[in-house]
Design a protein around this motif. Structure first.
Motif, mmCIF file in Angstrom:
data_model
loop_
_atom_site.group_PDB
_atom_site.id
_atom_site.type_symbol
_atom_site.label_atom_id
_atom_site.label_comp_id
_atom_site.label_asym_id
_atom_site.label_seq_id
_atom_site.Cartn_x
_atom_site.Cartn_y
_atom_site.Cartn_z
ATOM 1 N N UNK A 119 52.604 37.786 54.801
ATOM 2 C CA UNK A 119 53.938 37.207 55.025
ATOM 3 C C UNK A 119 54.042 35.779 54.542
ATOM 4 N N UNK A 120 52.908 35.103 54.389
ATOM 5 C CA UNK A 120 52.918 33.705 53.954
ATOM 6 C C UNK A 120 52.696 33.581 52.457
ATOM 7 N N UNK A 121 52.661 34.744 51.742
ATOM 8 C CA UNK A 121 52.483 34.699 50.285
ATOM 9 C C UNK A 121 51.045 34.588 49.836
ATOM 10 N N UNK A 122 50.074 34.745 50.743
ATOM 11 C CA UNK A 122 48.659 34.640 50.411
ATOM 12 C C UNK A 122 48.118 36.012 50.032
ATOM 13 N N UNK A 123 47.290 36.076 48.966
ATOM 14 C CA UNK A 123 46.657 37.323 48.516
ATOM 15 C C UNK A 123 45.402 37.549 49.358
ATOM 16 N N UNK A 124 45.345 38.705 49.993
ATOM 17 C CA UNK A 124 44.230 38.994 50.904
ATOM 18 C C UNK A 124 43.115 39.806 50.256
ATOM 19 N N UNK A 125 43.307 40.267 49.021
ATOM 20 C CA UNK A 125 42.288 41.095 48.353
ATOM 21 C C UNK A 125 41.102 40.247 47.905
ATOM 22 N N UNK A 126 39.900 40.805 48.023
ATOM 23 C CA UNK A 126 38.677 40.138 47.591
ATOM 24 C C UNK A 126 37.819 41.128 46.796
ATOM 25 N N UNK A 127 37.225 40.648 45.752
ATOM 26 C CA UNK A 127 36.355 41.486 44.921
ATOM 27 C C UNK A 127 35.185 41.993 45.753
ATOM 28 N N UNK A 128 34.922 43.276 45.679
ATOM 29 C CA UNK A 128 33.843 43.895 46.437
ATOM 30 C C UNK A 128 34.305 44.544 47.722
ATOM 31 N N UNK A 129 35.542 44.277 48.153
ATOM 32 C CA UNK A 129 36.085 44.857 49.382
ATOM 33 C C UNK A 129 36.440 46.323 49.137
ATOM 34 N N UNK A 130 36.085 47.169 50.102
ATOM 35 C CA UNK A 130 36.417 48.580 50.008
ATOM 36 C C UNK A 130 37.742 48.832 50.707
ATOM 37 N N UNK A 131 38.580 49.672 50.057
ATOM 38 C CA UNK A 131 39.900 49.978 50.603
ATOM 39 C C UNK A 131 40.192 51.457 50.430
ATOM 40 N N UNK A 132 41.049 51.984 51.326
ATOM 41 C CA UNK A 132 41.539 53.359 51.187
ATOM 42 C C UNK A 132 42.807 53.335 50.368
ATOM 43 N N UNK A 133 42.875 54.248 49.372
ATOM 44 C CA UNK A 133 44.026 54.286 48.474
ATOM 45 C C UNK A 133 44.477 55.715 48.257
ATOM 46 N N UNK A 134 45.671 55.846 47.760
ATOM 47 C CA UNK A 134 46.245 57.135 47.364
ATOM 48 C C UNK A 134 46.378 57.136 45.833
ATOM 49 N N UNK A 135 45.936 58.223 45.211
ATOM 50 C CA UNK A 135 46.129 58.371 43.767
ATOM 51 C C UNK A 135 47.548 58.874 43.549
ATOM 52 N N UNK A 136 48.413 57.947 43.156
ATOM 53 C CA UNK A 136 49.816 58.306 42.958
ATOM 54 C C UNK A 136 50.028 59.030 41.620
ATOM 55 N N UNK A 137 49.333 58.563 40.552
ATOM 56 C CA UNK A 137 49.539 59.162 39.240
ATOM 57 C C UNK A 137 48.265 58.997 38.421
ATOM 58 N N UNK A 138 47.815 60.103 37.793
ATOM 59 C CA UNK A 138 46.613 60.045 36.971
ATOM 60 C C UNK A 138 46.918 59.320 35.669
ATOM 61 N N UNK A 139 45.965 59.307 34.765
ATOM 62 C CA UNK A 139 46.129 58.576 33.507
ATOM 63 C C UNK A 139 47.378 59.017 32.758
#
Length: 624
Positions: free
Chosen positions: A100-120
């Motif tokens: 909410x404050x405009x800060x990016x929370x992602x860090x290299x090496x962090x594991x996250x759960x994602x959904x594959x929305x569209x293949x190549x």
């Protein structure tokens, strides 16, 4: 077509060359991560499968809409690259990692759960979504929490119809009746607050989730109640919080059980309103005065935690001692002073000033004033202390007699005029009374205002000082000698006096002999046959009368016109008789001479004698 991918912070670009080898390597690494947690056989192989079979299975598992776990490999300005074990990394918009404050929370090496929305696509780009993956994960969590009866944390974000909207990763509904144990007056005060909630029901297909905070509070309250009941007994000292405030006391939450702290048990001193001491939510330690197990009512006390101050009051505040206190209230008859918490004394209006007549204590003090007073009386049994304010100052009546002894002539200004006299200011706060009877020796004064005016300077003589009753008597007429002192000598009985008629009444006539000296005629008016004896007199007539009685003490002179007339008649008669005797003697001599003349031949009828008064004979004298 060449696929370009951000590799480093310096913007290096990898070409299409070697994509198959790199993609295969990433898939192999992903397979290894997934299989590291699976049980292995004696030789370190995954039970029932070789590595090539697992690799082929992983390729088949990465399907559109599937939930996979990946690792962040690069954070760019617009996208975050995540390795999901496919031949190329997937992209997630940077906005999904911005708070909410405009800060990016992602860090290299962090594991996250994602959904594959569209293949190549044609450009070889894989589109991933972290938010959609989170929602799928949340629904799984919601199902598990609901089935196990657990709680979920959420933040109240807005007010909606019938309740509040709560963010638990998904939008959930919190009914107004499920927010708290008591009715809510200000819903907006809960916005932005984070609580634990119980899931009452949910419907994934309709995206409907209903929460309750009240259910958690009731569970907690029931547990607290059981614990509190184990400690509850008469005389127990317990801690609680102010739950509600009324004009007659406080309701204290002891932990699942509410008790009443009545206003009379809050302090040994005076409490105007409970809100003067506490507000809702304040912690408080109280003593259980009475616990009724049948009704569940609990009576609490706060002042009982301290000893009653009256038990030691007589020793601390003996009669004659001086105390300092604060004026807490005023009544028509006096002022109440708080000596200490729980002990109040009364300063009666009669004990506020030696000299001033105080009609209301507000003339001397006001609420909140700090005053010094003397203890006049103390009754611990009835919890009363009588105080005096004037006793802390010298009594001017103790020395007024020395300054103005009886007989002293004083001068002062008239402060007040009443029907019975005038008050003259003598000293600060001390007035002397000149009674109407002490204004003049002789004048009849109907009202003092006929003679004097307020503010007029006068002289007077001190007649008496009554220190006990605080009265100072003055006299104005005593400045001169009483004319009645000379009346007995000046107007002796039998004295003929001349005066002016001042009043004619049914019972007599008043005659002023001199200024202020009057005589009264009652039944001593001479009566004329057939007429009212008083009709012959009128005001301002000048008459003569005879003094028949004088009383110095009663200041009365009795007069009589009748007796004066009788006296005059007697005087005339006496003069007449004396004259007659003289005339008879002369006549005898004449007759003797005439008789002698007869003897010598004279005629007795030829000569007549006359008395010196000119009367021809006694009959003429009587007629005269």
């Amino acid at each position: 077509m060449v696929k370009q991918t951000e590799r480093t912070n310096h913007g290096e670009v990898a070409g299409h060359r070697g994509e198959d080898e790199d993609g295969r390597g990433r898939q192999e690494r992903a397979v290894r991560r997934q299989e590291e947690s699976k049980p292995r056989g004696p030789k370190g192989q995954v039970e029932g499968k070789n590595f090539s079979e697992l690799y082929e299975e992983s390729l088949r598992s990465v399907q559109e809409g599937g939930l996979v776990r990946g690792q962040i490999v690069q954070v760019g300005k617009e996208f975050v690259l995540v390795d999901i074990g496919y031949k190329s990394e997937g992209q997630i918009p940077i906005s999904e990692f911005t708070d909410a404050h405009g800060m990016v929370t992602a860090e290299v090496g962090e594991e996250v759960d994602v959904i594959l929305e569209r293949r190549e696509d044609d450009e070889g780009i894989i589109i991933l979504s972290k938010e959609k993956a989170a929602k799928i994960r949340i629904w799984d969590d919601i199902r598990d929490i609901y089935e196990k009866g657990g709680t979920i944390k959420g933040r109240i974000v807005a007010r909606v119809k019938g309740g509040m909207s709560v963010d638990i990763g998904l939008q959930a509904f919190l009914p107004g009746s499920q927010i708290s144990l008591k009715p809510i007056k200000d819903f907006d005060s809960y916005i932005g607050s984070t609580y634990e909630f119980k899931i009452l029901k949910y419907n994934k297909r309709r995206s409907n989730i209903v929460l309750s905070r009240r259910a958690i509070l009731e569970t907690e309250r029931a547990a607290l109640r059981e614990k509190t009941l184990q400690e509850m007994r008469n005389g127990a000292v317990m801690k609680g919080n102010v739950k509600n405030i009324t004009e007659y006391g406080l309701f204290i939450d002891l932990g699942g059980i509410d008790g009443l702290l009545h206003i009379t048990d809050m302090s040994w001193g005076r409490v105007g309103h409970p809100s003067e001491l506490y507000k809702v939510g304040d912690p408080v330690t109280v003593k259980v005065l009475n616990y009724d197990q049948e009704t569940g009512r609990v009576s609490l006390g706060l002042k009982q935690l301290k000893p009653d101050p009256w038990t030691d009051a007589e020793r601390k505040y003996p009669v004659g001692s001086k105390i300092k206190g604060r004026v807490v209230s005023l009544a028509d008859y006096g002022a109440f002073v708080e000596v200490e918490e729980g002990i109040e004394g009364l300063i009666h209006v009669s004990e506020m000033s030696w000299t001033r007549k105080i009609r209301h204590p507000s003339q001397i003090v006001k609420v909140g004033d700090r005053v010094e007073a003397m203890v006049l009386n103390i009754d611990s049994g009835n919890k009363r202390i009588s105080l005096g304010l004037k006793q802390t100052q010298p009594n001017p009546w103790d020395v007024i007699g020395e300054r103005y002894p009886v007989g002293t002539t004083i001068e002062g200004r008239i402060k007040n005029i009443t029907d019975f006299g005038v008050f003259v200011g003598i000293d600060e706060g001390i007035d002397g009374l000149v009674h109407i009877s002490d204004i003049s020796w002789t004048k009849r004064i109907k009202h003092p205002s006929d003679v004097y005016k307020k503010g007029q300077e006068v002289q007077a003589v001190v007649l008496n000082i009554d220190r006990v009753n605080e009265r100072f008597s003055l006299g104005i007429k005593q400045l001169t000698q009483d004319p009645w002192d000379e009346v007995p000598q000046k107007y002796k009985p039998g004295t003929r006096v001349t005066g002016t008629v001042t009043n004619v009444t049914d019972f007599g006539v008043f005659v002023e002999l001199e200024e202020g000296i009057e005589g009264l005629h009652v039944s001593e008016v001479s009566k004329e046959k057939g007429a009212n004896p008083l009709t012959r007199f009128n005001t301002e007539d000048v008459i003569q009368a005879k003094v028949i009685h004088v009383s110095r003490s009663e200041k009365k002179i009795g007069l009589s016109i009748k007796r004066l007339e009788e006296s005059e008649e007697r005087e005339i008669y006496r003069s007449y008789t004396e004259g007659r005797n003289g005339a008879t003697s002369n006549l005898g001599e004449i007759l003797k001479k005439e008789m002698q003349g007869l003897d010598s031949g004279g005629s007795p009828g030829d000569k007549r004698s006359r008395d010196p008064d000119g009367f021809r004979d006694d009959e003429d004298a009587r007629k005269h």
